[in-house]
Design a protein around this motif. Structure first.
Motif, PDB file in Angstrom:
ATOM      1  N   ALA A  78       0.829  -1.203   0.000  1.00  0.00           N
ATOM      2  CA  ALA A  78       0.000   0.000   0.000  1.00  0.00           C
ATOM      3  C   ALA A  78       0.865   1.255   0.000  1.00  0.00           C
ATOM      4  N   GLU A  79       1.932   1.241   0.758  1.00  0.00           N
ATOM      5  CA  GLU A  79       2.848   2.385   0.812  1.00  0.00           C
ATOM      6  C   GLU A  79       3.410   2.691  -0.572  1.00  0.00           C
ATOM      7  N   GLU A  80       3.764   1.660  -1.313  1.00  0.00           N
ATOM      8  CA  GLU A  80       4.344   1.853  -2.644  1.00  0.00           C
ATOM      9  C   GLU A  80       3.320   2.420  -3.623  1.00  0.00           C
ATOM     10  N   VAL A  81       2.081   1.942  -3.535  1.00  0.00           N
ATOM     11  CA  VAL A  81       1.038   2.473  -4.422  1.00  0.00           C
ATOM     12  C   VAL A  81       0.778   3.941  -4.107  1.00  0.00           C
ATOM     13  N   ASN A  94      -5.774  -3.174  12.643  1.00  0.00           N
ATOM     14  CA  ASN A  94      -5.386  -4.448  12.040  1.00  0.00           C
ATOM     15  C   ASN A  94      -6.379  -4.917  10.990  1.00  0.00           C
ATOM     16  N   GLY A  95      -6.964  -3.951  10.283  1.00  0.00           N
ATOM     17  CA  GLY A  95      -7.879  -4.284   9.208  1.00  0.00           C
ATOM     18  C   GLY A  95      -7.499  -3.571   7.926  1.00  0.00           C
ATOM     19  N   LEU A  96      -8.089  -4.002   6.826  1.00  0.00           N
ATOM     20  CA  LEU A  96      -7.793  -3.397   5.522  1.00  0.00           C
ATOM     21  C   LEU A  96      -8.199  -1.933   5.474  1.00  0.00           C
ATOM     22  N   GLY A  97      -9.346  -1.600   6.069  1.00  0.00           N
ATOM     23  CA  GLY A  97      -9.802  -0.217   6.051  1.00  0.00           C
ATOM     24  C   GLY A  97      -8.851   0.699   6.790  1.00  0.00           C
ATOM     25  N   PHE A  98      -8.355   0.239   7.944  1.00  0.00           N
ATOM     26  CA  PHE A  98      -7.407   1.044   8.711  1.00  0.00           C
ATOM     27  C   PHE A  98      -6.100   1.223   7.945  1.00  0.00           C
ATOM     28  N   GLU A  99      -5.588   0.155   7.372  1.00  0.00           N
ATOM     29  CA  GLU A  99      -4.338   0.254   6.619  1.00  0.00           C
ATOM     30  C   GLU A  99      -4.484   1.208   5.437  1.00  0.00           C
ATOM     31  N   THR A 100      -5.626   1.154   4.774  1.00  0.00           N
ATOM     32  CA  THR A 100      -5.882   2.066   3.658  1.00  0.00           C
ATOM     33  C   THR A 100      -5.915   3.507   4.146  1.00  0.00           C
ATOM     34  N   ALA A 101      -6.627   3.758   5.234  1.00  0.00           N
ATOM     35  CA  ALA A 101      -6.688   5.107   5.798  1.00  0.00           C
ATOM     36  C   ALA A 101      -5.314   5.597   6.218  1.00  0.00           C
ATOM     37  N   ALA A 146      -4.151  -4.214   0.952  1.00  0.00           N
ATOM     38  CA  ALA A 146      -4.635  -2.832   0.871  1.00  0.00           C
ATOM     39  C   ALA A 146      -4.172  -2.144  -0.398  1.00  0.00           C
ATOM     40  N   SER A 147      -3.087  -2.613  -0.975  1.00  0.00           N
ATOM     41  CA  SER A 147      -2.575  -1.963  -2.193  1.00  0.00           C
ATOM     42  C   SER A 147      -3.604  -2.004  -3.312  1.00  0.00           C
ATOM     43  N   THR A 148      -4.342  -3.110  -3.428  1.00  0.00           N
ATOM     44  CA  THR A 148      -5.334  -3.221  -4.500  1.00  0.00           C
ATOM     45  C   THR A 148      -6.506  -2.274  -4.263  1.00  0.00           C
ATOM     46  N   TYR A 158     -13.209  -5.561 -12.063  1.00  0.00           N
ATOM     47  CA  TYR A 158     -12.851  -6.335 -10.865  1.00  0.00           C
ATOM     48  C   TYR A 158     -11.333  -6.466 -10.856  1.00  0.00           C
ATOM     49  N   LEU A 159     -10.712  -6.195  -9.702  1.00  0.00           N
ATOM     50  CA  LEU A 159      -9.256  -6.192  -9.612  1.00  0.00           C
ATOM     51  C   LEU A 159      -8.746  -7.301  -8.697  1.00  0.00           C
ATOM     52  N   VAL A 160      -7.623  -7.861  -9.066  1.00  0.00           N
ATOM     53  CA  VAL A 160      -6.888  -8.821  -8.245  1.00  0.00           C
ATOM     54  C   VAL A 160      -5.416  -8.467  -8.343  1.00  0.00           C
ATOM     55  N   GLN A 161      -4.741  -8.390  -7.215  1.00  0.00           N
ATOM     56  CA  GLN A 161      -3.313  -8.079  -7.179  1.00  0.00           C
ATOM     57  C   GLN A 161      -2.979  -6.825  -8.000  1.00  0.00           C
ATOM     58  N   CYS A 162      -3.792  -5.802  -7.769  1.00  0.00           N
ATOM     59  CA  CYS A 162      -3.575  -4.464  -8.332  1.00  0.00           C
ATOM     60  C   CYS A 162      -3.858  -4.343  -9.827  1.00  0.00           C
ATOM     61  N   SER A 163      -4.434  -5.357 -10.439  1.00  0.00           N
ATOM     62  CA  SER A 163      -4.685  -5.308 -11.876  1.00  0.00           C
ATOM     63  C   SER A 163      -6.110  -5.744 -12.203  1.00  0.00           C
TER      64      SER A 163
END
Length: 321
Positions: A9-12, A33-40, A265-267, A284-289
């Motif tokens: 996520a940091e790289e994106v 410790n969830g996807l939403g928190f990491e995204t935020a 979270a990167s996706t 629909y995306l998988v692994q950022c694509s």
């Protein structure tokens, strides 16, 4: 840089910083410790506003404090939102509609944990409400805030966090069970798969109905041991299915593709901000694509998407686009 299975996520965020700057983003389900928190957490450095939500005031405060501690400059705004309650959804939507800012990106990330059959206050099955009907109603009610972000150079986005489980564990959305829950036929994993199918069908239909005013996307973040699997009920279900081991670790011999929280979270961030997706709304995306080929046939049917939309409108009593 090209994004892929090992991108964090940091790289994106570093690559898409200019797309994130100045944006107002609302993310549902942002506990630690969830996807939403990491995204935020990773977008907070650049976004103009990050609205975080949770059904529990105390846990929401913990997330807010953690974000402010990590990113002192962040503009974090908490919103109490219990997606399992239509009353709560309407109250939260009214609060959002009173904001002075538009909403550039809505990320529908929250979901109910796997568990025994349970009805919500509105009489529907809890997983399908928290993961589909609640977000459907919330998105419909704050639609003016999202549409107001549209201009000649920017199209707002609505992102749905789905899962590869939509195809592995289920056969699509059972419209009859959505309308009339049946405890005798309920299975926690099947209900989860139905919810994740709905999370693909809905953005597809939303994109079609919006006519270019909104771009909606769905995605699979991969299998991740987040806070979603902390409860004994969820661990019991995953153990019974062979997805985790007795010690609660990922079963690497299962058919799940395990990944990490930063990679998952990167996706989400790619779906929310990557301008290269402007030509493929509804993807629909998988692994950022883009990975539309990975959508199961029962969840790629536009006729079913329309039926689910119409039924959802009736069940939540809101006309949507």
């Amino acid at each position: 840089m090209p994004f892929g299975s090992t991108t964090t996520a940091e790289e994106v965020v570093a690559a898409l910083a200019d797309e994130i700057k100045g944006r107002n983003v609302l993310i549902t389900g942002t506990s630690l410790n969830g996807l939403g928190f990491e995204t935020a957490r990773v977008i907070a450095k650049y976004a103009n506003l990050v609205v975080i939500t949770g059904y529990n005031t105390e846990r929401l405060k913990i997330s807010e404090d953690a974000l402010r501690k990590e990113v002192a400059s962040a503009n974090i705004r908490p919103l109490v939102l219990d997606l399992a309650s239509f009353v709560s959804v309407r109250r939260a939507a009214a609060e959002v509609n009173a904001y002075p800012e538009n909403i550039d990106v809505l990320i529908n990330n929250a979901a109910a944990a796997l568990g025994p059959f349970k009805l919500t206050p509105d009489g529907f099955e809890q997983q399908l409400v928290t993961g589909h009907l609640g977000p459907f109603l919330f998105t419909a009610l704050i639609l003016p805030k999202i549409l107001s972000a549209h201009n000649a150079s920017y199209t707002p986005r609505v992102v749905y966090v789905s899962s590869g489980a939509h195809g592995q564990w289920g056969t699509g959305v059972n419209l009859g069970e959505l309308e009339q829950p049946n405890a005798s036929t309920y299975h926690a994993i099947t209900a989860y798969a139905q919810t994740k199918s709905a999370n693909i069908l809905t953005p597809s239909e939303l994109t079609r109905r919006a006519g270019g005013r909104i771009h909606a996307y769905s995605l699979s973040p991969g299998a991740i041991l987040t806070n979603f699997v902390e409860s004994a009920e969820v661990q019991e279900a995953l153990l019974a299915a062979g997805f985790i081991t007795e010690d609660g670790k990922p079963n690497l011999n299962s058919r799940l593709t395990w990944t990490t929280l930063p990679r998952g979270a990167s996706t989400i961030i790619v779906a929310a901000f990557d301008p290269s997706l402007n030509d493929t709304p509804g993807a629909y995306l998988v692994q950022c694509s883009e990975a539309n080929k990975n959508v199961a046939p029962h969840t790629a049917d536009p006729v079913m998407a329309g039926k689910l939309w119409s039924l959802s409108e009736r069940l939540v009593d809101v006309k949507f686009l």
